[in-house]
Scaffold this active site. Structure first.
Site, PDB file in Angstrom:
ATOM      1  N   CYS A 246       0.819  -1.215   0.000  1.00  0.00           N
ATOM      2  CA  CYS A 246       0.000   0.000   0.000  1.00  0.00           C
ATOM      3  C   CYS A 246       0.859   1.274   0.000  1.00  0.00           C
ATOM      4  O   CYS A 246       1.491   1.566  -0.998  1.00  0.00           O
ATOM      5  CB  CYS A 246      -0.987  -0.034   1.173  1.00  0.00           C
ATOM      6  SG  CYS A 246      -2.393   1.089   0.957  1.00  0.00           S
ATOM      7  N   HIS A 330      -4.002  -5.153  -0.175  1.00  0.00           N
ATOM      8  CA  HIS A 330      -3.631  -5.719   1.122  1.00  0.00           C
ATOM      9  C   HIS A 330      -3.700  -7.243   1.084  1.00  0.00           C
ATOM     10  O   HIS A 330      -4.779  -7.817   1.227  1.00  0.00           O
ATOM     11  CB  HIS A 330      -4.560  -5.184   2.217  1.00  0.00           C
ATOM     12  CG  HIS A 330      -4.259  -3.780   2.606  1.00  0.00           C
ATOM     13  ND1 HIS A 330      -3.361  -3.450   3.604  1.00  0.00           N
ATOM     14  CD2 HIS A 330      -4.718  -2.599   2.118  1.00  0.00           C
ATOM     15  CE1 HIS A 330      -3.284  -2.140   3.711  1.00  0.00           C
ATOM     16  NE2 HIS A 330      -4.102  -1.602   2.826  1.00  0.00           N
ATOM     17  N   GLU A 332      -2.926  -9.224   3.300  1.00  0.00           N
ATOM     18  CA  GLU A 332      -3.374  -9.708   4.614  1.00  0.00           C
ATOM     19  C   GLU A 332      -4.853  -9.436   4.866  1.00  0.00           C
ATOM     20  O   GLU A 332      -5.405  -9.848   5.886  1.00  0.00           O
ATOM     21  CB  GLU A 332      -2.537  -9.049   5.727  1.00  0.00           C
ATOM     22  CG  GLU A 332      -3.006  -7.689   6.187  1.00  0.00           C
ATOM     23  CD  GLU A 332      -2.901  -6.571   5.153  1.00  0.00           C
ATOM     24  OE1 GLU A 332      -3.561  -5.537   5.309  1.00  0.00           O
ATOM     25  OE2 GLU A 332      -2.161  -6.744   4.164  1.00  0.00           O
TER      26      GLU A 332
END
Length: 353
Positions: A246, A330, A332
């Protein structure tokens, strides 16, 4: 409580208040996620912003003490169509209303979030006032004009001191621009020995740690505002394997001589399609960013590896010569839920090599 939203174009939306009683000023953005409101609220990347949730019912499964992405809510406010104060979930410990009260965040519900989202899409992210007070248009305008919205929130969200999490695997230094806890959890799951460092850590201090790799975290604001971070990245990419996520992805682009730009309304949600060029495979990803990498500006040093399937913006890149890569989304964030977790494994492999 009454509640209202005032936009810099002069629009006023009236509803009801929840959370903290008060007034806040921030950048109005929207998120299209259906679930995950607790993770969204506690994501440090939302520092300085007022979040509009496009999904109409928020709070129906409550909140708990173990799914926060950071220690508090960094957003300036929350706007929803309908808020549930009677959550139904075996993990629920509290309501969103109680969470906002505890963390001093203003919320407004019973607004036309569809109309607000359409306005942001047509006019772009804009400055706004969110309040539960009885304020007239003149007072609201004064609040708006007097407030300065910064772009460098790293001092607020980054750790102030190094944090060490012991592990028997690869030794990773995480440069904390506003790191989400689930990024750390993914490294812990891979048994990494982790040191979380302040965003302005000198290069010499990193060398003393002798890490095997560097992770550049997500975070809020304009990547160009973090001069210390950009200069640090210029140094570390020539010595260590690097993985950027990001904001870390955007700052890596600036460090290699590329450019970034502010998007009209950004990508925020858990349903963004991304195409992995090298794997010839598409993924549904979680995203939260208002800036993007200029494609042509990085092509001298980087190879574009991922593109956004909605607007063709850069979603991933890797260095032509060095073990350095990054993604805008992202991995995750788990909308897949683990489709793009392979990127953490790729980072581990690059350190082992």
């Amino acid at each position: 409580m009454n509640g209202l939203l005032y936009l810099e174009d002069g629009s006023i939306y009236e509803g009801k208040g929840f959370g903290k009683s008060g007034t806040s000023v921030g950048e109005l953005v929207f998120n299209t996620s259906i679930t995950g409101y607790q993770e969204i609220l506690t994501d440090p990347s939302y520092a300085g912003q007022v979040i509009t949730m496009t999904y109409p019912l928020i709070g129906n499964y409550g909140v708990n003490s173990f799914e926060d992405e950071s220690y508090k809510i960094h957003a300036k406010g929350l706007i929803v169509k309908s808020i549930s104060n009677n959550p139904s979930n075996y993990l629920s410990e509290n309501t969103v209303d109680e969470m906002l009260r505890k963390m001093n965040v203003v919320g407004v519900y019973d607004l036309d979030t569809r109309s607000i989202t359409k306005k942001v899409r047509s006019k772009g992210a804009m400055k706004c006032v969110i309040s539960t007070k009885e304020l007239n248009k003149k007072q609201l305008s004064e609040y708006l004009n007097e407030a300065e919205l910064g772009e460098n929130f790293m001092e607020e969200v980054s750790t102030k001191q190094p944090i060490h999490i012991a592990g028997k695997g690869a030794k990773v230094a995480v440069i904390d621009f506003g790191v989400k806890s689930n990024i750390i959890e993914n490294l812990k799951h891979r048994e990494c020995d982790i040191t979380i460092l302040p965003y302005n850590t000198p290069y010499e201090e990193i060398v003393k740690l002798n890490p095997q790799g560097i992770l550049l975290s997500n975070g809020p604001g304009d990547p160009k505002a973090v001069k210390e971070g950009i200069n640090l990245i210029k140094d570390v990419i020539n010595k260590y394997p690097v993985f950027g996520i990001c904001l870390g992805h955007q700052m890596l682009a600036l460090a290699v001589g590329g450019d970034t730009y502010k998007m009209k309304y950004g990508h925020r949600g858990g349903n963004h399609g991304v195409y992995d060029i090298e794997k010839d495979r598409a993924y549904i990803t979680s995203q939260n960013h208002g800036y993007a990498v200029d494609t042509e500006s990085v092509k001298e040093k980087m190879i574009i590896t991922h593109i956004n399937l909605n607007d063709n913006t850069v979603e991933g890149m890797r260095h032509k010569e060095l073990p350095v890569f990054s993604v805008q989304f992202h991995p995750e964030g788990a909308p897949g839920p683990q489709d793009s977790a392979y990127l953490f494994d790729k980072f581990i492999e690059s350190m082992n090599e």
